[in-house]
Scaffold this motif. Sequence first.
Motif, PDB file in Angstrom:
ATOM      1  N   ARG A 123      -3.871   2.137  -6.645  1.00 11.58           N
ATOM      2  CA  ARG A 123      -2.650   1.892  -5.866  1.00 11.58           C
ATOM      3  C   ARG A 123      -2.587   0.426  -5.403  1.00 11.58           C
ATOM      4  NH1 ARG A 123       0.914   3.775  -7.456  1.00 11.58           N
ATOM      5  NH2 ARG A 123      -0.483   3.774  -9.246  1.00 11.58           N
ATOM      6  N   TYR A 124      -3.735  -0.113  -5.049  1.00  9.98           N
ATOM      7  CA  TYR A 124      -3.796  -1.511  -4.606  1.00  9.98           C
ATOM      8  C   TYR A 124      -3.365  -2.452  -5.726  1.00  9.98           C
ATOM      9  CZ  TYR A 124      -6.071  -6.054  -3.999  1.00  9.98           C
ATOM     10  OH  TYR A 124      -6.330  -7.399  -3.951  1.00  9.98           O
ATOM     11  N   SER A 165     -18.842   3.885   2.636  1.00 11.41           N
ATOM     12  CA  SER A 165     -18.237   3.196   1.495  1.00 11.41           C
ATOM     13  C   SER A 165     -16.849   3.740   1.198  1.00 11.41           C
ATOM     14  CB  SER A 165     -19.136   3.328   0.266  1.00 11.41           C
ATOM     15  OG  SER A 165     -19.359   4.687  -0.063  1.00 11.41           O
ATOM     16  N   SER A 166     -16.686   5.052   1.346  1.00 13.35           N
ATOM     17  CA  SER A 166     -15.389   5.674   1.101  1.00 13.35           C
ATOM     18  C   SER A 166     -14.342   5.181   2.102  1.00 13.35           C
ATOM     19  CB  SER A 166     -15.516   7.195   1.186  1.00 13.35           C
ATOM     20  OG  SER A 166     -14.269   7.824   1.081  1.00 13.35           O
ATOM     21  N   ILE A 167     -14.682   5.275   3.384  1.00 12.68           N
ATOM     22  CA  ILE A 167     -13.735   4.874   4.430  1.00 12.68           C
ATOM     23  C   ILE A 167     -13.441   3.382   4.369  1.00 12.68           C
ATOM     24  CG2 ILE A 167     -13.395   4.685   6.932  1.00 12.68           C
ATOM     25  CD1 ILE A 167     -15.051   7.265   7.202  1.00 12.68           C
ATOM     26  N   PHE A 202      -9.843  -0.940   3.389  1.00 13.06           N
ATOM     27  CA  PHE A 202      -9.634  -2.309   2.901  1.00 13.06           C
ATOM     28  C   PHE A 202      -8.437  -2.383   1.962  1.00 13.06           C
ATOM     29  CE2 PHE A 202     -10.406  -5.509  -0.436  1.00 13.06           C
ATOM     30  CZ  PHE A 202     -10.397  -6.657   0.342  1.00 13.06           C
ATOM     31  N   THR A 203      -8.377  -1.447   1.010  1.00 14.36           N
ATOM     32  CA  THR A 203      -7.267  -1.477   0.051  1.00 14.36           C
ATOM     33  C   THR A 203      -5.924  -1.250   0.747  1.00 14.36           C
ATOM     34  OG1 THR A 203      -7.691   0.861  -0.445  1.00 14.36           O
ATOM     35  CG2 THR A 203      -8.642  -0.757  -1.927  1.00 14.36           C
ATOM     36  N   TYR A 204      -5.895  -0.341   1.724  1.00 11.27           N
ATOM     37  CA  TYR A 204      -4.628  -0.092   2.413  1.00 11.27           C
ATOM     38  C   TYR A 204      -4.256  -1.233   3.356  1.00 11.27           C
ATOM     39  CZ  TYR A 204      -3.709   4.475   0.524  1.00 11.27           C
ATOM     40  OH  TYR A 204      -3.392   5.485  -0.338  1.00 11.27           O
ATOM     41  N   PHE A 205      -5.247  -1.930   3.878  1.00  9.06           N
ATOM     42  CA  PHE A 205      -4.968  -3.111   4.684  1.00  9.06           C
ATOM     43  C   PHE A 205      -4.331  -4.201   3.824  1.00  9.06           C
ATOM     44  CE2 PHE A 205      -6.425  -7.261   6.367  1.00  9.06           C
ATOM     45  CZ  PHE A 205      -5.761  -7.228   7.599  1.00  9.06           C
TER      46      PHE A 205
END
Length: 310
Positions: free
Chosen positions: A121-122, A206-208, A213-216
Amino acid sequence: MNNITYNSPILLIKSIDIPHRFIYPVFVLLLVTYLIILTTNLGVMLLIMMDRRLQQPMYLLFFSLSFNDVMGNTVVLPRLMFRVVSTNLFISYTHCVSQAFFSHTYGTSCHTVMMIMAFDRYVAICHPLRYTSIMSPTMVAKLTASAWSTSVILVSILLGLTIRLKRCHSIIIHACTNPSLYKLSCEDVTINDIYGLTFTVALFSSSISSVAFTYFRILISCVSTKNKELNRKAVQTCATHLVLYMIMLCSGFLIIISDRIKILNRYRPVVSMLFHIVPPIVNPVIYAMQTKELKARIVQILHSKVSQQQ
């Protein structure tokens, strides 16, 4: 004093404490739920396999997610249904370890596949012009293979540390999981606890962190972009993934908490059912409704079947 069940090859799984009048309603509910999970997820997998237009990175990741849901629930739900209608169940130690392996692989793969989907998605939103070059079929295959191989390796080490232990008990209180298996031993399980805790913390961290990070970065891209239509599509796509991720994350946290806190330990079967049932039911429904191409293909198939019947 030595126990007569020392290293017994046969284990006893205690029955679930359900009032007699609710036994068959619960069994029917679980059966219907399992059939829904199989039908919806296998349906999504078949659509992606048969339609070349859907053989794109995003849909191939959907395929991995649906495959994982089918695998995890096929291992857990049939055995759970037997436990509901039976008094006590006997199972071989090898079979129990196999169940634990697939169950933990399912839980781990939920995180690793979701991490790759967040990355997908990123790239699609922040680097749309480079999407096809970055998320090439080769890259998707490598990412998918890494997600599954990471899960298999980590879980194999987890259970390998448990298998080495000598057992002096043969009663499984809950389901066949790694904690239930190493609690059968009277040896020192400090290494198991350390690795299990490290494994869990590393996986969730690592998951969170990767998803956050990607959604930020996606949020920054949407704020800096003035294209309202593009932002609307980005929000719609990300909201779908984020909702499913939060459902999986919360139910996973509940399992960990119920394992660690003795007061909540008796609720573990219910919590485990939520983790195995809710995401696999919600995943294909939400993705089918929110993904334009997949939704259009489903509507087309349903419309053709209605026309044939008429």
